[in-house]
Scaffold this active site. Structure first.
Site, PDB file in Angstrom:
ATOM      1  N   GLU A 178      84.707 -16.711  50.990  1.00  0.00           N
ATOM      2  CA  GLU A 178      84.771 -15.719  52.073  1.00  0.00           C
ATOM      3  C   GLU A 178      83.424 -15.017  52.109  1.00  0.00           C
ATOM      4  O   GLU A 178      82.993 -14.445  51.109  1.00  0.00           O
ATOM      5  CB  GLU A 178      85.928 -14.746  51.815  1.00  0.00           C
ATOM      6  CG  GLU A 178      85.960 -13.548  52.751  1.00  0.00           C
ATOM      7  CD  GLU A 178      85.925 -13.905  54.244  1.00  0.00           C
ATOM      8  OE1 GLU A 178      86.775 -14.686  54.687  1.00  0.00           O
ATOM      9  OE2 GLU A 178      85.023 -13.399  54.958  1.00  0.00           O
ATOM     10  N   ASP A 211      88.788 -23.232  58.076  1.00  0.00           N
ATOM     11  CA  ASP A 211      89.351 -22.393  59.137  1.00  0.00           C
ATOM     12  C   ASP A 211      88.297 -21.405  59.628  1.00  0.00           C
ATOM     13  O   ASP A 211      88.446 -20.192  59.471  1.00  0.00           O
ATOM     14  CB  ASP A 211      90.587 -21.669  58.555  1.00  0.00           C
ATOM     15  CG  ASP A 211      91.334 -20.856  59.588  1.00  0.00           C
ATOM     16  OD1 ASP A 211      91.122 -21.076  60.798  1.00  0.00           O
ATOM     17  OD2 ASP A 211      92.137 -19.994  59.183  1.00  0.00           O
ATOM     18  N   SER A 260      96.155 -17.708  54.367  1.00  0.00           N
ATOM     19  CA  SER A 260      96.154 -19.037  53.726  1.00  0.00           C
ATOM     20  C   SER A 260      96.013 -18.992  52.200  1.00  0.00           C
ATOM     21  O   SER A 260      96.721 -19.740  51.500  1.00  0.00           O
ATOM     22  CB  SER A 260      95.094 -19.942  54.361  1.00  0.00           C
ATOM     23  OG  SER A 260      93.817 -19.354  54.335  1.00  0.00           O
TER      24      SER A 260
HETATM   25  C1  LIG Z   1      89.985 -17.464  60.749  1.00  0.00           C
HETATM   26  S1  LIG Z   1      89.560 -16.462  59.411  1.00  0.00           S
HETATM   27  C2  LIG Z   1      90.356 -17.196  58.044  1.00  0.00           C
HETATM   28  C3  LIG Z   1      91.833 -17.011  57.991  1.00  0.00           C
HETATM   29  C4  LIG Z   1      92.475 -17.627  56.792  1.00  0.00           C
HETATM   30  N1  LIG Z   1      92.042 -19.010  56.594  1.00  0.00           N
HETATM   31  C5  LIG Z   1      93.985 -17.605  56.918  1.00  0.00           C
HETATM   32  O1  LIG Z   1      94.565 -18.571  57.441  1.00  0.00           O
HETATM   33  O2  LIG Z   1      94.609 -16.623  56.488  1.00  0.00           O
HETATM   34  C6  LIG Z   1      87.895 -16.912  59.112  1.00  0.00           C
HETATM   35  C7  LIG Z   1      87.263 -16.168  57.935  1.00  0.00           C
HETATM   36  O3  LIG Z   1      86.032 -16.808  57.615  1.00  0.00           O
HETATM   37  C8  LIG Z   1      85.084 -15.825  57.231  1.00  0.00           C
HETATM   38  N2  LIG Z   1      83.762 -16.488  57.438  1.00  0.00           N
HETATM   39  C9  LIG Z   1      82.998 -16.567  58.537  1.00  0.00           C
HETATM   40  N3  LIG Z   1      81.955 -17.393  58.343  1.00  0.00           N
HETATM   41  C10 LIG Z   1      82.065 -17.866  57.070  1.00  0.00           C
HETATM   42  C11 LIG Z   1      81.329 -18.793  56.287  1.00  0.00           C
HETATM   43  N4  LIG Z   1      80.233 -19.405  56.774  1.00  0.00           N
HETATM   44  N5  LIG Z   1      81.756 -19.048  55.031  1.00  0.00           N
HETATM   45  C12 LIG Z   1      82.855 -18.451  54.523  1.00  0.00           C
HETATM   46  N6  LIG Z   1      83.604 -17.553  55.223  1.00  0.00           N
HETATM   47  C13 LIG Z   1      83.224 -17.280  56.481  1.00  0.00           C
HETATM   48  C14 LIG Z   1      85.369 -14.652  58.133  1.00  0.00           C
HETATM   49  O4  LIG Z   1      84.901 -13.456  57.565  1.00  0.00           O
HETATM   50  C15 LIG Z   1      86.912 -14.721  58.218  1.00  0.00           C
HETATM   51  O5  LIG Z   1      87.486 -13.902  57.231  1.00  0.00           O
END
Ligand SMILES: C[S@@+](CC[C@H](N)C(=O)[O-])C[C@H]1O[C@@H](n2cnc3c(N)ncnc32)[C@H](O)[C@@H]1O
Length: 283
Positions: free
Chosen positions: A121, A168, A103
């Site tokens: 992140e 996400d 994204s």
């Molecule tokens: C589903 S992936 C994101 C994919 C990305 N949005 C894309 O579409 O390419 C979720 C990400 O959120 C990170 N994550 C998990 N909990 C989080 C938080 N509370 N705040 C920020 N990042 C977080 C994880 O390490 C992971 O890399």
């Protein structure tokens, strides 16, 4: 934090989310005033699909893998074509190696001068990769902070009155639907003119219905739910579908999204696959 998106990058859910993301940024880009995007759960921004993690699951083969060889079709919805061209350009820029844009890369490639992207992140390694990816992009900033907390800390954006918040989360926690619903409400309260787009998994119906109903019952309006189910969502142990809830969607976005989902449905799904565009609460 066990979730690593590199195992899932380019899967059917990413395809749906990223094609719709292009359509949202495209709609925002039609007005000349600057826009600000906040990506609360950003991942690493670029995924090597020939890498160990992506190869271990092979999920991308039933996602972007099914689209890359599609012949050029003039009837394809413009945003879907624009996103596919972007993916092909990213692959081209890596000498034909299968690198898939996450994204932040999708958004960054669509920013105009004056527009900004803020990424959060939390995973230390992923955060480092993301910082490295955008080290030369002055309009992209990367924060190693909790994306939910950033909604309160960073909204409304200082840089622009228009924009998008993309949420996400990895859905690792049992209460993720409730946290996401609260985050949507907070983001809209702090950035009332912004669009909020939140991804959610569809395993079986009960949790997704409860999530959408909780927002409706909290008095939220102007909510559009976009869903793609690969098969009837009956087995709670499987990811049977993918949803994107869009609050304050751009004008006629329901039509744009319908065209994208109807194009993707027969390519990504098998018999019984369904696309749906539903106003949870109208404007
Ligand atoms: C589903 S992936 C994101 C994919 C990305 N949005 C894309 O579409 O390419 C979720 C990400 O959120 C990170 N994550 C998990 N909990 C989080 C938080 N509370 N705040 C920020 N990042 C977080 C994880 O390490 C992971 O890399």
């Amino acid at each position: 934090m066990n979730y690593r998106h590199s195992y899932h990058a380019g899967n059917f859910a990413d395809v749906m989310k990223h094609a719709l993301l292009v359509a949202l940024i495209d709609a925002l880009g039609r007005k000349p005033s600057p826009l600000a995007v906040l990506d609360t759960h950003a991942g690493i921004g670029l995924y090597d699909l020939s890498g160990q993690e992506a190869q271990a699951t092979g999920e991308w083969r039933d996602g972007i893998g099914r689209l890359l060889d599609l012949p050029s079709d003039p009837a394809m919805p413009p945003a879907l074509r624009q996103w596919l061209d972007m993916v092909r350009a990213v692959i081209g820029a890596h000498d034909g190696r299968l690198f898939y844009p996450g994204s932040p890369t999708v958004v960054a490639r669509m920013l105009r001068p004056g527009d900004t992207l803020t990424c959060c992140e939390l995973h230390p390694d992923d955060q480092k990769s993301l910082r490295r990816l955008f080290r030369h992009d002055s309009n992209v900033s990367v924060h190693g902070r909790d994306g939910y907390e950033a909604i309160t800390a960073l909204l409304p954006p200082r840089q622009a009155k228009r924009g998008l918040v993309l949420m996400d989360p990895p859905f690792e926690h049992r209460d993720e639907f409730a946290r996401l619903a609260q985050a949507i409400i907070t983001a809209r309260r702090r950035f009332a003119t912004g669009i909020v787009a939140a991804w959610y998994p569809i395993k079986h119906r009960a949790p997704t219905r409860a999530f959408l109903n909780s927002l409706r019952d909290a008095g939220q309006r102007n909510l559009l739910a976009l869903e793609l189910t690969l098969r009837p969502p009956l087995d709670p142990a499987r990811l049977n579908g993918s949803g994107l809830l869009v609050a304050n969607p751009p004008f006629r976005f329901d039509h744009t999204a319908r065209a994208i989902l109807d194009s993707l449905c027969p390519v990504l799904g098998d018999e019984g696959a369904q696309a749906s565009v539903e106003w949870v609460v109208p404007e």
